[in-house]
Design an enzyme around this catalytic site. Structure first.
Site, PDB file in Angstrom:
ATOM      1  N   GLY A 248       0.815  -1.210   0.000  1.00  0.00           N
ATOM      2  CA  GLY A 248       0.000   0.000   0.000  1.00  0.00           C
ATOM      3  C   GLY A 248       0.849   1.260   0.000  1.00  0.00           C
ATOM      4  O   GLY A 248       0.524   2.249  -0.673  1.00  0.00           O
ATOM      5  N   ASP A 249       1.956   1.245   0.741  1.00  0.00           N
ATOM      6  CA  ASP A 249       2.868   2.385   0.754  1.00  0.00           C
ATOM      7  C   ASP A 249       3.492   2.572  -0.630  1.00  0.00           C
ATOM      8  O   ASP A 249       3.710   3.701  -1.084  1.00  0.00           O
ATOM      9  CB  ASP A 249       3.976   2.169   1.787  1.00  0.00           C
ATOM     10  CG  ASP A 249       3.436   1.771   3.141  1.00  0.00           C
ATOM     11  OD1 ASP A 249       2.346   2.260   3.512  1.00  0.00           O
ATOM     12  OD2 ASP A 249       4.081   0.961   3.823  1.00  0.00           O
TER      13      ASP A 249
END
Length: 304
Positions: A248-249
């Site tokens: 997600g990052d």
């Protein structure tokens, strides 16, 4: 410039063990140590994609020094604030199953927090600020919203990646981008979400509440971009998932790496999906080559 803030960084100690057995002595097959924390991950991905950023936040002790030294060795600019106590260590055990043991970070006092706010007040309309991850229990749950409020006249674009009330409190200050996954979306509204149509309905509610752009990551089902121009979907590229940490990052890092140059939401979304998937298929965060190889597979379709 892109600035990332990580309130509770970590040294991520990744251990690979064949057929891990609880309660017994297990021999490590491979182990790796990386600077961790959601904002730091975004800065590392940006660096891999040849885009400059500066990592901000709070570090302490020998583990904090490891994070600073590792990032700067790789070419990431940093301006961390030193605090009392040691930065936490998170253990990621990879065997037949993946197990995480996350440490507790040091307390952040008012002096350290004021020092961060003084840094952030220097940001301007050309800057991006990523507020990512959970914060220590000793801090107010709406600390991200408090930071936004102090920067409202700076007009920096703020990206928020956190969960629950910490996220919803930021919406009144109109963050440029938020990125909950489908499970976090369910938690925000206290409902069970089972279909893509339901995800779109509640993502649009986040727009109504103040977010300018919303990306909903859905693991193997790809991701949705919900914005003023409409609703867009990208399927996930095909590959073997090796690592769920940092995907997600990486999506945020890939998005920003493109958007800060192109100002094109759709192309930035494509880069975000490619970068997030590339990390999922790697043991560490994605490289530029890995993201570029997947980019051709990322097809964005307008749904609404």
């Amino acid at each position: 410039m892109i600035y990332t803030v990580t309130f509770n960084p970590s040294v991520d100690y990744i251990v690979q063990v064949d057929d891990f057995v609880p309660g017994k002595i297990n021999r490590v097959k491979n182990n790796y140590k990386y600077p961790g924390g959601k904002g730091i991950n975004v800065s590392r991905v940006l660096n891999n994609l040849r885009v400059e950023s500066k990592a901000l936040g709070f570090i302490g002790g020998f583990t904090g020094n490891f994070i600073k030294d590792s990032l700067e060795k790789d070419g990431v600019y940093t301006d961390f604030i030193k605090v009392q106590g040691d930065t936490r260590i998170n253990v990621k055990l990879k065997s037949n199953e993946e197990t995480e043991i996350n440490g507790v970070g040091p307390d952040i006092d008012d002096k350290a927090l004021d020092e961060l706010l003084k840094m952030l007040k220097k940001l301007g309309s050309e800057d991006y600020l990523v507020l990512a991850g959970n914060v220590q229990n000793t801090l107010p749950s709406d600390i991200y919203a408090q930071i936004q409020e102090k920067l409202v006249n700076n007009k920096a674009r703020v990206i928020v990646d956190t969960t629950g009330e910490a996220l919803t409190a930021t919406l009144k200050h109109k963050p440029f981008l938020i990125k909950p996954n489908n499970h976090e979306l369910s938690e925000i509204f206290g409902v069970e979400i089972n279909t893509r149509e339901e995800i779109i309905f509640y993502a649009k509610r986040l727009l109504d509440m103040g977010a300018e752009n919303v990306i909903i990551s859905m693991a193997g089902e790809g991701a949705l971009l919900v914005c003023e121009e409409g609703v867009y979907h990208s399927a996930a590229p095909k590959g073997k998932v090796k690592n769920s940490v940092g995907a997600g990052d990486s999506l945020i890092g890939g998005f920003l790496a493109n958007y800060c140059k192109s100002l094109d939401l759709i192309e930035a979304f494509r880069w975000g999906v490619a970068s997030g998937s590339a990390t999922a298929f790697s043991l560490d965060l994605c490289t530029k080559d890995e993201a570029e190889r997947l980019l051709a597979e990322v097809k964005v379709i307008k749904l609404v």
